[in-house]
Each structure stands twice: as C-alpha cells, then as structure tokens.
Design a protein around this motif. Structure first.
Motif, PDB file in Angstrom:
ATOM      1  N   ARG A   1       0.790  -1.291   0.096  1.00  7.72           N
ATOM      2  CA  ARG A   1       0.017   0.790  -0.110  1.00  7.72           C
ATOM      3  C   ARG A   1       0.688   0.781   0.193  1.00  7.72           C
ATOM      4  O   ARG A   1       0.752   1.734  -1.035  1.00  7.72           O
ATOM      5  CB  ARG A   1      -1.446  -0.078   0.840  1.00  7.72           C
ATOM      6  CG  ARG A   1      -2.076  -0.995   1.007  1.00  7.72           C
ATOM      7  CD  ARG A   1      -2.994  -0.672   2.237  1.00  7.72           C
ATOM      8  NE  ARG A   1      -3.439  -2.348   2.333  1.00  7.72           N
ATOM      9  CZ  ARG A   1      -5.288  -1.874   2.323  1.00  7.72           C
ATOM     10  NH1 ARG A   1      -5.181  -1.139   0.971  1.00  7.72           N
ATOM     11  NH2 ARG A   1      -5.958  -3.628   2.282  1.00  7.72           N
TER      12      ARG A   1
ATOM     13  N   THR B   1       2.312   1.222  -3.378  1.00  8.78           N
ATOM     14  CA  THR B   1       1.400   2.634  -4.876  1.00  8.78           C
ATOM     15  C   THR B   1       1.487   3.857  -3.981  1.00  8.78           C
ATOM     16  O   THR B   1       1.264   4.088  -5.661  1.00  8.78           O
ATOM     17  CB  THR B   1      -0.085   1.672  -4.249  1.00  8.78           C
ATOM     18  OG1 THR B   1      -0.095   1.236  -3.013  1.00  8.78           O
ATOM     19  CG2 THR B   1       0.791   0.069  -4.973  1.00  8.78           C
ATOM     20  N   LEU B   2       1.731   4.185  -2.899  1.00 10.36           N
ATOM     21  CA  LEU B   2       0.778   5.690  -2.809  1.00 10.36           C
ATOM     22  C   LEU B   2       1.875   6.735  -3.126  1.00 10.36           C
ATOM     23  O   LEU B   2       2.532   7.623  -3.846  1.00 10.36           O
ATOM     24  CB  LEU B   2       1.032   5.738  -1.073  1.00 10.36           C
ATOM     25  CG  LEU B   2       1.306   7.018  -0.823  1.00 10.36           C
ATOM     26  CD1 LEU B   2      -0.151   7.992  -0.961  1.00 10.36           C
ATOM     27  CD2 LEU B   2       1.020   7.741   0.821  1.00 10.36           C
TER      28      LEU B   2
ATOM     29  N   ALA C   1       4.544   5.137  -5.906  1.00 15.04           N
ATOM     30  CA  ALA C   1       4.960   4.949  -6.821  1.00 15.04           C
ATOM     31  C   ALA C   1       4.164   5.927  -7.688  1.00 15.04           C
ATOM     32  O   ALA C   1       3.707   5.516  -8.939  1.00 15.04           O
ATOM     33  CB  ALA C   1       4.471   3.679  -7.388  1.00 15.04           C
ATOM     34  N   GLY C   2       2.807   6.214  -6.925  1.00 18.36           N
ATOM     35  CA  GLY C   2       2.315   7.132  -8.633  1.00 18.36           C
ATOM     36  C   GLY C   2       0.791   7.036  -7.948  1.00 18.36           C
ATOM     37  O   GLY C   2      -0.426   7.807  -8.931  1.00 18.36           O
ATOM     38  N   TRP C   3       0.407   5.488  -8.063  1.00 16.73           N
ATOM     39  CA  TRP C   3      -0.740   5.592  -7.671  1.00 16.73           C
ATOM     40  C   TRP C   3      -2.494   6.326  -7.477  1.00 16.73           C
ATOM     41  O   TRP C   3      -3.465   5.398  -6.925  1.00 16.73           O
ATOM     42  CB  TRP C   3      -1.352   4.055  -7.931  1.00 16.73           C
ATOM     43  CG  TRP C   3      -1.163   3.447  -8.965  1.00 16.73           C
ATOM     44  CD1 TRP C   3      -1.643   2.582 -10.068  1.00 16.73           C
ATOM     45  CD2 TRP C   3       0.134   2.589  -9.394  1.00 16.73           C
ATOM     46  NE1 TRP C   3      -0.828   2.284 -11.291  1.00 16.73           N
ATOM     47  CE2 TRP C   3       0.434   2.171 -10.733  1.00 16.73           C
ATOM     48  CE3 TRP C   3       1.469   2.277  -8.643  1.00 16.73           C
ATOM     49  CZ2 TRP C   3       1.631   1.278 -10.784  1.00 16.73           C
ATOM     50  CZ3 TRP C   3       2.671   1.990  -8.883  1.00 16.73           C
ATOM     51  CH2 TRP C   3       2.073   1.451 -10.105  1.00 16.73           C
ATOM     52  N   GLY C   4      -1.658   6.762  -6.270  1.00 14.74           N
ATOM     53  CA  GLY C   4      -2.170   8.108  -5.853  1.00 14.74           C
ATOM     54  C   GLY C   4      -2.799   7.101  -4.268  1.00 14.74           C
ATOM     55  O   GLY C   4      -2.564   6.301  -3.853  1.00 14.74           O
ATOM     56  N   SER C   5      -3.638   7.917  -2.859  1.00 10.87           N
ATOM     57  CA  SER C   5      -3.775   7.389  -2.114  1.00 10.87           C
ATOM     58  C   SER C   5      -5.511   6.600  -1.610  1.00 10.87           C
ATOM     59  O   SER C   5      -6.243   5.773  -1.086  1.00 10.87           O
ATOM     60  CB  SER C   5      -4.465   8.012  -0.974  1.00 10.87           C
ATOM     61  OG  SER C   5      -5.391   9.340  -1.312  1.00 10.87           O
ATOM     62  N   ASP C   6      -5.331   6.073  -3.015  1.00  8.72           N
ATOM     63  CA  ASP C   6      -6.733   4.580  -3.326  1.00  8.72           C
ATOM     64  C   ASP C   6      -6.848   4.055  -1.805  1.00  8.72           C
ATOM     65  O   ASP C   6      -7.653   3.299  -2.016  1.00  8.72           O
ATOM     66  CB  ASP C   6      -7.363   4.248  -4.929  1.00  8.72           C
ATOM     67  CG  ASP C   6      -7.408   5.453  -5.503  1.00  8.72           C
ATOM     68  OD1 ASP C   6      -8.098   6.646  -5.508  1.00  8.72           O
ATOM     69  OD2 ASP C   6      -7.515   5.696  -7.062  1.00  8.72           O
ATOM     70  N   THR C   7      -5.975   3.301  -2.294  1.00  8.81           N
ATOM     71  CA  THR C   7      -5.531   1.830  -1.308  1.00  8.81           C
ATOM     72  C   THR C   7      -5.736   2.379   0.875  1.00  8.81           C
ATOM     73  O   THR C   7      -5.675   1.027   0.403  1.00  8.81           O
ATOM     74  CB  THR C   7      -4.086   0.981  -1.156  1.00  8.81           C
ATOM     75  OG1 THR C   7      -3.177   2.079  -1.671  1.00  8.81           O
ATOM     76  CG2 THR C   7      -3.753   0.477  -3.006  1.00  8.81           C
TER      77      THR C   7
END
Length: 131
Positions: A55, A58-59, A61-67
């Motif tokens: 999690r 992914t935060l 790496a640029g996928w945002g805080s969706d996880t």
C-alpha cells in the motif's frame, strides 16, 4: 491468533516436546494452512508488512491514496484491519494458550543431585586420588 496459538503449542517444552529440527517445518506448515484456509476470505493478512508495504509502495509510486481510502458500502475504510488485526490476534493467541494450556501444566519438581565426595580412608590425603 491461530498462528501464535499454534506456535506456542509447538515451542512449549512442557507441552509435547517437538524435536528442535521440526519446529521450523511445523511453524511453516501452520502458516501455509492458515493461508490456505483463510487466504481467500481475508486476503491472507497474517503479517502487517505483507499488506502495508504494498500500500505504501503504490502511494509512493504515484497511484494515489486509493489503497488507503477504499471503503465498504457503508463508507468504512478497512485498510487498517490487516495492520492492526495481527497484533491484537497475537496477544489474544498467546493469552488463550497461557490461560487454557500453560496454566494447567503440572508444576515442575526441582531435583538436585546430592553432592558426592570420594571416600577417603583414614590417614590418606586427597593427593592419593587422581582424577
């Protein structure tokens, strides 16, 4: 909880005296069995690092805080459950083992060997004995 309950049972010398060489194998089989039984339902959240590290990656790496913001239908965020749950489960597992098993072991009896001194004949010295 199940993991620590089983680890306590495997490593307790007063319980069933598992040979030291089999302890890693039995603990590994316990982890495997928990994963096979509950992995599909719970996402195999047996270790906080296994869930939290991806999690955080992914935060970063640029996928945002969706996880971290994913929620259930009722609007409850659930990302913290695999992080906090194993800690609470570990405490519960050890507590259950101590209360239901370890406290019921018979008391160990202290046994000391009597001190044995070599028999000396009257008039002999300790130099007469070679050890």
């Amino acid at each position: 909880m199940l993991l620590l309950l089983c680890v306590c049972a495997i490593t307790d010398a007063r319980n069933m005296e598992v040979p030291k060489g089999l302890v890693p194998l039995l603990v590994g089989l316990t982890v495997l069995n928990i994963g096979v039984c509950f992995g599909f339902n719970c996402g195999y959240a047996i270790n906080p690092a296994r869930d939290l590290a991806p999690r955080i990656f992914t935060l970063i790496a640029g996928w945002g805080s969706d996880t971290f913001s994913a929620a259930t239908v009722e609007g409850l965020a659930w990302w913290w459950v695999p992080v906090v749950g194993p800690h609470i489960g570990a405490i519960l597992g050890v507590t259950l083992y101590e209360v239901f098993v370890a406290l019921h072991h018979p008391e160990t009896q202290d046994f000391t060997l009597p001190q044995v001194t070599p028999h000396q004949e009257p008039g002999s010295t300790s130099k007469d004995y070679e050890f």
